[in-house]
Scaffold this active site. Structure first.
Site, PDB file in Angstrom:
ATOM      1  N   ARG A 193      28.831  21.307 -29.914  1.00  0.00           N
ATOM      2  CA  ARG A 193      28.092  20.581 -28.889  1.00  0.00           C
ATOM      3  C   ARG A 193      28.139  19.078 -29.173  1.00  0.00           C
ATOM      4  NH1 ARG A 193      25.092  25.045 -30.400  1.00  0.00           N
ATOM      5  NH2 ARG A 193      24.668  26.506 -28.703  1.00  0.00           N
TER       6      ARG A 193
ATOM      7  N   HIS B 210      30.052  19.424 -22.098  1.00  0.00           N
ATOM      8  CA  HIS B 210      29.859  20.815 -22.516  1.00  0.00           C
ATOM      9  C   HIS B 210      31.040  21.703 -22.100  1.00  0.00           C
ATOM     10  CE1 HIS B 210      27.262  24.007 -24.035  1.00  0.00           C
ATOM     11  NE2 HIS B 210      27.687  24.743 -23.031  1.00  0.00           N
TER      12      HIS B 210
ATOM     13  N   ARG C  50      33.305  22.716 -24.854  1.00  0.00           N
ATOM     14  CA  ARG C  50      32.828  23.856 -25.656  1.00  0.00           C
ATOM     15  C   ARG C  50      33.302  25.158 -25.021  1.00  0.00           C
ATOM     16  NH1 ARG C  50      29.016  25.702 -29.278  1.00  0.00           N
ATOM     17  NH2 ARG C  50      27.564  27.285 -28.556  1.00  0.00           N
TER      18      ARG C  50
ATOM     19  N   TYR D 123      32.817  33.493 -22.294  1.00  0.00           N
ATOM     20  CA  TYR D 123      33.979  32.661 -22.575  1.00  0.00           C
ATOM     21  C   TYR D 123      35.288  33.442 -22.605  1.00  0.00           C
ATOM     22  CZ  TYR D 123      30.310  29.451 -23.932  1.00  0.00           C
ATOM     23  OH  TYR D 123      29.201  28.660 -23.932  1.00  0.00           O
TER      24      TYR D 123
END
Length: 171
Positions: A35, A122, A125, A157
């Site tokens: 992050r 973000h 990530r 993800y």
């Protein structure tokens, strides 16, 4: 997940920034799934390049985690160490990138405007975690890297497609 065009535009825009640390920070985010606040807080004493790991202290969920570093992440750290003049053997509290979370936020805002994208920091990530899956990391390994505590969080993800699955069957 950001498109290749957006990623290329962002990297180009980062190269145009007045600060020299922006592109390496973005690349580091893509390699580690860290992050923004974790990247800006990362101290040299948390980095163990010799063993290819670093400790993320006090992550969002309140726990420390140790993550494995890709060869590219190690290159970025070694370049930053050389640029900052920090000795390899020095156990120092200096942060790796020497920037605050707000500095990164403001530079990122200018970068994404220059790139013509509405990406969030973000999103790096998310992209990194997706790449971990593409490299064949297991959900547990991805959770270790990202610090997620539940598999449902991690599986957001995973973007396997039917072609990838067919290849695993040898088709």
């Amino acid at each position: 997940r950001p498109s290749k065009k957006d990623l290329n535009n962002v990297l180009w825009a980062a190269d145009q920034a007045e600060v020299k640390w922006l592109r390496p920070v973005i690349e580091f985010a893509l390699e580690t799934a860290m992050r923004r606040s974790e990247i800006t807080r990362l101290a040299w004493y948390d980095v163990d390049v010799d063993n290819g790991v670093l400790r993320v202290a006090d992550g969002k969920n309140g726990y420390d985690r140790t993550i494995s570093l890709s060869p590219r992440a190690i290159e970025l750290l070694e370049a930053q160490r050389a640029a900052s003049g920090v000795l390899i053997t020095e156990a120092t509290h200096h942060t790796v990138w020497g920037i605050t979370t707000n500095q990164l936020y403001m530079c990122w805002k200018r970068c994404k405007k220059r790139a013509g994208t509405d990406m969030r920091f973000h999103d790096f990530r998310h992209e990194a975690a997706s790449r971990f899956f593409e490299k064949g990391f297991t959900p547990i390994e991805v959770a270790t890297m990202t610090g997620h505590k539940t598999m449902s969080q991690v599986m957001r993800y995973s973007h396997d497609d039917l072609n990838t699955m067919a290849k695993k069957w040898g088709q």
